[in-house]
Design an enzyme around this catalytic site. Structure first.
Site, PDB file in Angstrom:
ATOM      1  N   GLU A 171       8.229 -10.606  -8.859  1.00  9.24           N
ATOM      2  CA  GLU A 171       7.735  -9.231  -8.788  1.00  9.24           C
ATOM      3  C   GLU A 171       8.533  -8.282  -9.682  1.00  9.24           C
ATOM      4  O   GLU A 171       8.538  -7.076  -9.461  1.00  9.24           O
ATOM      5  CB  GLU A 171       7.775  -8.753  -7.329  1.00  9.24           C
ATOM      6  CG  GLU A 171       6.939  -9.603  -6.392  1.00  9.24           C
ATOM      7  CD  GLU A 171       7.115  -9.198  -4.939  1.00  9.24           C
ATOM      8  OE1 GLU A 171       6.661  -8.094  -4.579  1.00  9.24           O
ATOM      9  OE2 GLU A 171       7.706  -9.974  -4.176  1.00  9.24           O
ATOM     10  N   SER A 181       4.049  -9.768  -1.881  1.00  3.04           N
ATOM     11  CA  SER A 181       2.977  -9.364  -2.798  1.00  3.04           C
ATOM     12  C   SER A 181       1.927 -10.433  -3.031  1.00  3.04           C
ATOM     13  O   SER A 181       1.339 -10.521  -4.102  1.00  3.04           O
ATOM     14  CB  SER A 181       3.562  -8.916  -4.146  1.00  3.04           C
ATOM     15  OG  SER A 181       4.259  -7.703  -4.005  1.00  3.04           O
ATOM     16  N   TYR A 220      -1.951  -4.985  -8.128  1.00  5.93           N
ATOM     17  CA  TYR A 220      -1.238  -4.242  -9.160  1.00  5.93           C
ATOM     18  C   TYR A 220      -2.019  -4.021 -10.450  1.00  5.93           C
ATOM     19  O   TYR A 220      -1.463  -3.570 -11.432  1.00  5.93           O
ATOM     20  CB  TYR A 220       0.093  -4.945  -9.461  1.00  5.93           C
ATOM     21  CG  TYR A 220       0.974  -5.034  -8.237  1.00  5.93           C
ATOM     22  CD1 TYR A 220       1.422  -3.879  -7.616  1.00  5.93           C
ATOM     23  CD2 TYR A 220       1.323  -6.257  -7.679  1.00  5.93           C
ATOM     24  CE1 TYR A 220       2.220  -3.941  -6.476  1.00  5.93           C
ATOM     25  CE2 TYR A 220       2.123  -6.340  -6.546  1.00  5.93           C
ATOM     26  CZ  TYR A 220       2.563  -5.172  -5.963  1.00  5.93           C
ATOM     27  OH  TYR A 220       3.344  -5.228  -4.831  1.00  5.93           O
ATOM     28  N   ARG A 275       5.904  -1.350   5.366  1.00  7.33           N
ATOM     29  CA  ARG A 275       4.438  -1.442   5.334  1.00  7.33           C
ATOM     30  C   ARG A 275       4.019  -2.747   5.994  1.00  7.33           C
ATOM     31  O   ARG A 275       4.514  -3.814   5.627  1.00  7.33           O
ATOM     32  CB  ARG A 275       3.915  -1.403   3.901  1.00  7.33           C
ATOM     33  CG  ARG A 275       2.408  -1.102   3.818  1.00  7.33           C
ATOM     34  CD  ARG A 275       1.831  -1.332   2.435  1.00  7.33           C
ATOM     35  NE  ARG A 275       1.666  -2.757   2.180  1.00  7.33           N
ATOM     36  CZ  ARG A 275       2.283  -3.412   1.205  1.00  7.33           C
ATOM     37  NH1 ARG A 275       3.120  -2.789   0.396  1.00  7.33           N
ATOM     38  NH2 ARG A 275       2.076  -4.715   1.037  1.00  7.33           N
ATOM     39  N   ASP A 284       0.966  -5.368   6.890  1.00  2.95           N
ATOM     40  CA  ASP A 284      -0.350  -5.794   6.412  1.00  2.95           C
ATOM     41  C   ASP A 284      -1.082  -6.556   7.515  1.00  2.95           C
ATOM     42  O   ASP A 284      -0.500  -7.415   8.184  1.00  2.95           O
ATOM     43  CB  ASP A 284      -0.204  -6.685   5.181  1.00  2.95           C
ATOM     44  CG  ASP A 284       0.418  -5.944   4.011  1.00  2.95           C
ATOM     45  OD1 ASP A 284       0.281  -4.704   3.953  1.00  2.95           O
ATOM     46  OD2 ASP A 284       1.045  -6.599   3.157  1.00  2.95           O
ATOM     47  N   GLU A 328       2.233  -9.742   7.751  1.00  2.39           N
ATOM     48  CA  GLU A 328       3.632  -9.646   7.344  1.00  2.39           C
ATOM     49  C   GLU A 328       4.044  -8.183   7.312  1.00  2.39           C
ATOM     50  O   GLU A 328       3.204  -7.277   7.312  1.00  2.39           O
ATOM     51  CB  GLU A 328       3.857 -10.279   5.966  1.00  2.39           C
ATOM     52  CG  GLU A 328       3.132  -9.596   4.825  1.00  2.39           C
ATOM     53  CD  GLU A 328       3.433 -10.249   3.477  1.00  2.39           C
ATOM     54  OE1 GLU A 328       4.570 -10.722   3.284  1.00  2.39           O
ATOM     55  OE2 GLU A 328       2.535 -10.279   2.631  1.00  2.39           O
ATOM     56  N   ASN A 357       6.559  -5.550   5.095  1.00  2.00           N
ATOM     57  CA  ASN A 357       7.280  -5.375   3.840  1.00  2.00           C
ATOM     58  C   ASN A 357       8.362  -4.323   4.033  1.00  2.00           C
ATOM     59  O   ASN A 357       8.063  -3.168   4.331  1.00  2.00           O
ATOM     60  CB  ASN A 357       6.318  -4.913   2.738  1.00  2.00           C
ATOM     61  CG  ASN A 357       5.197  -5.906   2.520  1.00  2.00           C
ATOM     62  OD1 ASN A 357       5.326  -6.828   1.740  1.00  2.00           O
ATOM     63  ND2 ASN A 357       4.087  -5.726   3.239  1.00  2.00           N
ATOM     64  N   GLY A 409       6.106  -1.221  -2.382  1.00  3.84           N
ATOM     65  CA  GLY A 409       6.023  -0.705  -3.739  1.00  3.84           C
ATOM     66  C   GLY A 409       5.938   0.812  -3.802  1.00  3.84           C
ATOM     67  O   GLY A 409       5.433   1.467  -2.900  1.00  3.84           O
TER      68      GLY A 409
END
Length: 302
Positions: free
Chosen positions: A13, A139, A209, A248, A250, A266, A268, A272
């Site tokens: 990443e 990601s 992205y 964050r 998901d 998951e 994070n 980002g």
């Protein structure tokens, strides 16, 4: 106030981290901070010692910036830094450890098992469709959805490109039909729910992205009880793991099953901060500008 922005590194990443770091550094300068930009190399400890910042904004994604390694180094150096600490990072980057930590607290997550990649060439570990993913990448790096149509062969072909060629072990999980949603948490508050609608395929690294490949619906057009439940689960996960700064979570939601169809995939710990990123988008909807978001994350670290 002197802030070192740590970005780049050598994970899968890297490019996303460089974009996040550049945005963060620009925002901090607009806020009046003195900023040192550091593209992390093997000499990162020496560069941080030389910079001697008041606080480090950790804009790294993936290993070793998100897995506790860099956090442990900064702890030993006596540096203050943004986002979660070493123990939280070690757990959250590992999908199996995350399940072990969160499921006992009533947070629903898909079942799963660790499989040796070699065994995939002989048999399926689960009934199709199922998902294969690395245990400790973010990601959606290396995620593959194995369908009944045999899109990778049946069994998976040894010569077919996929995460089985890059990782010795993978996590296999049942595929959850339905919708992709995410919840950001900031300052111990869930900001909202965003639905992610990839224009083709699933919400993989490219869809996350690459501008134009995914439609973000913020706030998500879902029933209030579903939204409340997701925000509750995200906040509980943030607290149970001891996350700091922004996180964050998901989710997948099988909209044919109501609240029982919600599954956390998951969490994070260093989400980002790019122009396409979800935390700044939810913060904006909550009335928090990008610059103020960055400022608040730094102030919490201090």
């Amino acid at each position: 106030m002197h802030v070192a922005v740590l970005m780049g590194g050598w994970s899968a990443e890297r490019e996303v981290s460089l974009t996040s770091g550049a945005g963060v550094a620009d925002a901090l300068e607009r806020k009046g901070y003195r900023v040192t930009r550091i593209d992390m190399g093997r000499d990162v400890a020496a560069r941080l010692a030389e910079a001697a910042p008041d606080v480090v904004f950790n804009a790294l994604h993936g290993t070793p910036g998100e897995d506790g390694s860099v956090q442990g180094m900064m702890d030993l150096m006596g540096l203050k830094y943004t986002h979660s600490g070493m123990v939280t990072s070690v757990i959250a980057i590992d999908k199996v450890l995350t399940k072990q930590a969160l499921v006992p607290y009533g947070i629903p997550m898909p079942g799963g098992l660790i499989v040796k990649s070699e065994t995939l060439y002989q048999r399926d570990p689960l009934e199709r469709p199922y998902v294969l993913k690395p245990v400790n990448e973010g990601s959606s790096v290396g995620v593959a959805i194995v369908t009944s149509e045999g899109n990778y062969g049946n069994p998976i072909g040894r010569d077919v490109n996929g995460p089985w060629q890059e990782f010795d072990e993978l996590l296999a999980e049942p595929f959850i039909r339905g919708r992709e949603l995410t919840v950001a948490v900031l300052d111990d508050r869930a900001l909202g729910v965003t639905e992610l609608q990839p224009k083709s395929g699933f919400y993989d690294y490219d869809a996350k992205y690459t501008d134009g490949l995914t439609t973000h619906i913020c706030p998500a057009q879902i029933p209030e009880d579903i939204s409340d439940a997701m925000m509750g689960y995200a906040l509980k996960a943030h607290r149970v793991l001891g996350c700091k700064g922004a996180s964050r979570s998901d989710f997948r939601w099988d909209d044919q099953k109501g609240v029982e169809g919600i599954f956390l995939l998951e969490i994070n710990t260093q989400p980002g901060m790019t122009p396409l990123s979800l935390v700044p988008e939810q913060a904006k909807h909550a009335g928090i500008s990008y610059d103020d978001l960055v400022d608040r994350i730094v102030r919490e670290a201090l």
